[in-house]
Motif scaffolding. Structure first.
Motif, PDB file in Angstrom:
ATOM      1  N   LEU A   1       0.956  -1.154  -0.047  1.00  0.00           N
ATOM      2  CA  LEU A   1      -0.100   0.032   0.366  1.00  0.00           C
ATOM      3  C   LEU A   1       0.937   1.083  -0.034  1.00  0.00           C
ATOM      4  CD1 LEU A   1      -3.086   0.865  -0.042  1.00  0.00           C
ATOM      5  CD2 LEU A   1      -2.764   0.916   2.630  1.00  0.00           C
ATOM      6  N   TRP A   2       0.920   2.085  -1.012  1.00  0.00           N
ATOM      7  CA  TRP A   2       1.712   3.064  -1.395  1.00  0.00           C
ATOM      8  C   TRP A   2       1.381   4.435  -0.754  1.00  0.00           C
ATOM      9  CZ3 TRP A   2       6.244   1.839  -2.076  1.00  0.00           C
ATOM     10  CH2 TRP A   2       7.250   2.583  -2.637  1.00  0.00           C
ATOM     11  N   PRO A   3       2.314   5.140  -0.312  1.00  0.00           N
ATOM     12  CA  PRO A   3       1.819   6.381   0.222  1.00  0.00           C
ATOM     13  C   PRO A   3       0.896   7.446  -0.701  1.00  0.00           C
ATOM     14  CG  PRO A   3       4.087   6.078   0.758  1.00  0.00           C
ATOM     15  CD  PRO A   3       3.726   5.052  -0.062  1.00  0.00           C
ATOM     16  N   SER A   4       0.140   8.201  -0.288  1.00  0.00           N
ATOM     17  CA  SER A   4      -0.509   9.043  -1.174  1.00  0.00           C
ATOM     18  C   SER A   4       0.348  10.322  -1.133  1.00  0.00           C
ATOM     19  CB  SER A   4      -2.088   9.411  -0.523  1.00  0.00           C
ATOM     20  OG  SER A   4      -2.765   8.425  -0.339  1.00  0.00           O
ATOM     21  N   VAL A   5       0.766  10.763  -2.462  1.00  0.00           N
ATOM     22  CA  VAL A   5       1.400  11.753  -2.603  1.00  0.00           C
ATOM     23  C   VAL A   5       0.902  12.887  -3.580  1.00  0.00           C
ATOM     24  CG1 VAL A   5       3.746  10.487  -2.255  1.00  0.00           C
ATOM     25  CG2 VAL A   5       2.745  10.774  -4.594  1.00  0.00           C
ATOM     26  N   SER A   6       1.264  14.020  -3.298  1.00  0.00           N
ATOM     27  CA  SER A   6       0.539  15.330  -3.979  1.00  0.00           C
ATOM     28  C   SER A   6       1.312  14.894  -5.556  1.00  0.00           C
ATOM     29  CB  SER A   6       0.905  16.530  -3.805  1.00  0.00           C
ATOM     30  OG  SER A   6       2.455  16.837  -3.416  1.00  0.00           O
ATOM     31  N   VAL A   7       0.514  15.480  -6.577  1.00  0.00           N
ATOM     32  CA  VAL A   7       1.136  15.219  -8.148  1.00  0.00           C
ATOM     33  C   VAL A   7       1.196  16.746  -8.667  1.00  0.00           C
ATOM     34  CG1 VAL A   7      -0.221  13.170  -8.551  1.00  0.00           C
ATOM     35  CG2 VAL A   7      -1.221  15.094  -9.058  1.00  0.00           C
ATOM     36  N   THR A   8       2.000  16.909  -9.820  1.00  0.00           N
ATOM     37  CA  THR A   8       2.298  18.261 -10.280  1.00  0.00           C
ATOM     38  C   THR A   8       1.037  18.568 -10.868  1.00  0.00           C
ATOM     39  OG1 THR A   8       2.922  17.221 -12.501  1.00  0.00           O
ATOM     40  CG2 THR A   8       4.688  17.435 -10.645  1.00  0.00           C
TER      41      THR A   8
END
Length: 224
Positions: A127-134
């Motif tokens: 389960l991957w961290p939620s990260v902001s996108v460009t």
């Protein structure tokens, strides 16, 4: 000369004291950040060593890097092929339908867009961290229909469009449908914070040293 010859003056004492409070506060903050990063790195390592949990236990706020066991069938239509993270090939994202719901899984790199396996499959993912996108990723126009070939990954938007669990799951090597898995690396290095801590402590030592030198010099010169 002793303490009788040490006359830094009130103004210098106030200035040196204020500067020392600032640099020690910054050193403590960087040290705390280093401890936090170390703790996060240890938690990540423990989760990646742990046995996979059932997909039924997953929530939107489940801890990052939990390993998840999935059994189900890939949807042959709902797929994303993402280009741009590395030269050549595409990163394949598919929807895996299970008895516990639909999950957006990152199957890793393929030389060319290709359909996932058919029939029941077994997979283990992280389960991957939620990260902001460009802004480029968030505003890119997606083609109609399925599969969708896109320039940048936007996991939350992809999951919403695919009607799947809102978190990306990166499949591990050996899972059905995976040949070249996406990287599981994550930077929790504390080295930068240790370096800044040492830097601020050295500055603090320089402040104290300068305060003492100036105070002794003023004492020799009869200053006050």
């Amino acid at each position: 000369m002793g303490l009788d010859g040490f006359r830094p003056g009130k103004a210098l004492t106030v200035q040196a004291g204020a500067a020392l409070v600032v640099v020690l506060s910054l050193a403590a903050w960087q040290f705390g950040r280093g401890l936090d990063k170390t703790a996060l790195a240890n938690e990540r390592a423990e989760r990646l060593r742990a046995e996979p949990v059932s997909a039924a236990t997953l929530r939107a706020d489940s801890p990052d890097f939990v390993r998840v066991a999935l059994v189900g069938e890939y949807d042959p239509e709902r797929q994303f092929f993402v280009a741009g993270r590395q030269p050549g090939g595409v990163e394949a994202w598919s929807v895996l339908d299970t008895s516990d719901g639909a999950f957006l899984v990152n199957r890793g790199w393929l030389a060319d867009p290709a359909a996932p396996p058919t029939g029941e499959v077994s997979a283990v993912g992280v389960l991957w961290p939620s990260v902001s996108v460009t802004v480029y990723a968030s505003q890119q126009a997606w083609p109609d229909g399925w599969p969708k070939e896109v320039r940048w990954a936007d996991p939350q938007r992809m999951a919403a469009v695919a009607d799947a669990h809102p978190r990306e799951i990166r499949l591990e090597r050996g899972s059905d449908g995976v040949s070249n898995p996406a990287s599981l690396a994550w930077d929790y290095s504390a080295g930068t914070h240790w370096g800044y801590t040492a830097q601020w402590l050295l500055i603090g030592a320089a402040v104290v040293g300068g305060y003492i030198v100036i105070g002794l010099r003023r004492g020799r010169n009869g200053g006050g």
